[in-house]
Design an enzyme around this catalytic site. Structure first.
Site, PDB file in Angstrom:
ATOM      1  N   LEU A  91     -19.102  10.390  10.292  1.00 47.27           N
ATOM      2  CA  LEU A  91     -19.966  11.119  11.226  1.00 47.27           C
ATOM      3  C   LEU A  91     -20.837  12.165  10.514  1.00 47.27           C
ATOM      4  CD1 LEU A  91     -17.368  11.559  14.117  1.00 47.27           C
ATOM      5  CD2 LEU A  91     -19.182   9.843  13.911  1.00 47.27           C
ATOM      6  N   ILE A  94     -26.331  10.744   6.323  1.00 50.84           N
ATOM      7  CA  ILE A  94     -26.300  10.472   4.876  1.00 50.84           C
ATOM      8  C   ILE A  94     -27.541  11.072   4.210  1.00 50.84           C
ATOM      9  CG2 ILE A  94     -26.212   8.619   3.136  1.00 50.84           C
ATOM     10  CD1 ILE A  94     -23.718   8.889   4.891  1.00 50.84           C
ATOM     11  N   HIS A 110     -21.574  -0.205  13.498  1.00 54.50           N
ATOM     12  CA  HIS A 110     -21.947   0.477  14.735  1.00 54.50           C
ATOM     13  C   HIS A 110     -21.357  -0.310  15.919  1.00 54.50           C
ATOM     14  CE1 HIS A 110     -24.239   3.075  17.345  1.00 54.50           C
ATOM     15  NE2 HIS A 110     -24.527   2.013  18.067  1.00 54.50           N
ATOM     16  N   ASP A 151     -29.528   3.899  12.398  1.00 53.25           N
ATOM     17  CA  ASP A 151     -29.124   2.555  12.845  1.00 53.25           C
ATOM     18  C   ASP A 151     -30.293   1.559  12.817  1.00 53.25           C
ATOM     19  OD1 ASP A 151     -26.553   3.587  13.383  1.00 53.25           O
ATOM     20  OD2 ASP A 151     -27.082   4.091  15.436  1.00 53.25           O
TER      21      ASP A 151
HETATM   22  C1  GRF Z   1     -15.734   3.019  15.164  1.00 54.42           C
HETATM   23  O1  GRF Z   1     -15.943   2.753  16.511  1.00 54.42           O
HETATM   24  C2  GRF Z   1     -17.005   2.795  14.404  1.00 54.42           C
HETATM   25  O2  GRF Z   1     -17.758   1.734  14.878  1.00 54.42           O
HETATM   26  C3  GRF Z   1     -17.713   4.072  14.664  1.00 54.42           C
HETATM   27  O3  GRF Z   1     -16.706   5.056  14.578  1.00 54.42           O
HETATM   28  C4  GRF Z   1     -15.451   4.488  14.926  1.00 54.42           C
HETATM   29  C5  GRF Z   1     -14.500   4.753  13.801  1.00 54.42           C
HETATM   30  O4  GRF Z   1     -13.188   4.441  14.088  1.00 54.42           O
HETATM   31  N1  GRF Z   1     -18.860   4.221  13.830  1.00 54.42           N
HETATM   32  P1  GRF Z   1     -12.085   4.437  12.932  1.00 54.42           P
HETATM   33  O5  GRF Z   1     -12.089   5.819  12.278  1.00 54.42           O
HETATM   34  O6  GRF Z   1     -12.416   3.353  11.954  1.00 54.42           O
HETATM   35  O7  GRF Z   1     -10.794   4.188  13.642  1.00 54.42           O
END
Ligand code: GRF
Length: 208
Positions: A91, A94, A110, A151
Site C-alpha cells: 500500500l 512506488i 489488483h 493500475d
Molecule cells: C489483495 O486483495 C491484493 O489484491 C490487494 O491487497 C490485498 C493483499 O492481501 N492489492 P494479502 O496481504 O496478500 O493477504
C-alpha cells in the site's frame, strides 16, 4: 534463477501463495530473495521468516520526509538485486525512479478486472464495495506491470470470479482471493521466470 523481491503491507496471503508455489513446484526457476514491508506489524513478515526468506521493514515513520523514505525503499530493493519485484498488497505509491529503473520488471496484483474498479482510491475492501454497488455479475483479479500511472500498466493475466446476489464486500473479497489472486500471481511469476512474457507497445503477449 529469477531473483524475486516481494513487497507487502499486511496479511500476506498472496505472499504465502507465492511461497507455496515455489515450494510445491508450481513456480519454477525462482528464488524469493527478500520480502519488504512498510509496516513493521505486517503478518507477511512472519510468513517470510517461517519460510526462511529475509524480511526487511522500511517504514515511512522512521524517516524525516517522503524523499528519505523513498530513497531507503529504493536502496532496499536494489540491494537485493532482483530480476522481478512483486507488489503483493503493497500500500505504498512506488517511487517513480524505481518504476523507471525496473520498467516491465515490477508487477502488481489488483482485485478487480482492470479497467473496472481501479485507480486512485480503489484498494482493499473499497474495490469490492464498488463492484457490488455497481451490480456487476462478474469481477476478478488482474496482474499487470507497473507503470507511472495508477493500475494502468500492461496487463499480464486476468481471472474472472462470479458475484452472487447476497455477497457482502468481505465475502466477495475472500472469493476473489481464493479463486483468482492466489492462482493468478504464482501463475504469472512462473511465466515470467520461464521467459514467456513479452511486452511490446504496452501490450503483453504470452509465448508458448
Ligand atoms: C489483495 O486483495 C491484493 O489484491 C490487494 O491487497 C490485498 C493483499 O492481501 N492489492 P494479502 O496481504 O496478500 O493477504
Amino acid at each position: 534463477m529469477l531473483r524475486v523481491v516481494v513487497c507487502v503491507s499486511g496479511g500476506g496471503t498472496n505472499l504465502q501463495a507465492i511461497i507455496d508455489g515455489v515450494a510445491q513446484g508450481a513456480i519454477c526457476n525462482t528464488d524469493l530473495v527478500r520480502v519488504i514491508s512498510n509496516n513493521p506489524g505486517a503478518y507477511a513478515l512472519k510468513r517470510a521468516k517461517a519460510a526462511g526468506i529475509e524480511g526487511v521493514c522500511v517504514s515511512p515513520k522512521e524517516f524525516e520526509d517522503r524523499q528519505q523514505f523513498e530513497e531507503a525503499l529504493i536502496r532496499c530493493v536494489e540491494e537485493a538485486e532482483p530480476d522481478l519485484v512483486v507488489l503483493a498488497g503493497f500500500l505504498v505509491k512506488i517511487p517513480v525512479q524505481l518504476i523507471r529503473r525496473y520498467q516491465n520488471r515490477i508487477i502488481n496484483i489488483h482485485p478487480s478486472l482492470i479497467p473496472a474498479f481501479c485507480g486512485t482510491g480503489y484498494y482493499g475492501l473499497k474495490v469490492h464495495e464498488a463492484a457490488l454497488k455497481r451490480g456487476v455479475k462478474i469481477t476478478g483479479a488482474t496482474v499487470h506491470f507497473v507503470d507511472e500511472g495508477m493500475d494502468t500498466g500492461p496487463i499480464i493475466k486476468q481471472k474472472a470470479v462470479k458475484v452472487y446476489a447476497d455477497d457482502t464486500p468481505e465475502i466477495l473479497q475472500k472469493r476473489v482471493m481464493e479463486e483468482a489472486e492466489w492462482v493468478l500471481l504464482p501463475w504469472c511469476i512462473n511465466l515470467i521466470a520461464a521467459g514467456q512474457v513479452k511486452v511490446e507497445n504496452g501490450r503483453v503477449t504470452i509465448t508458448e
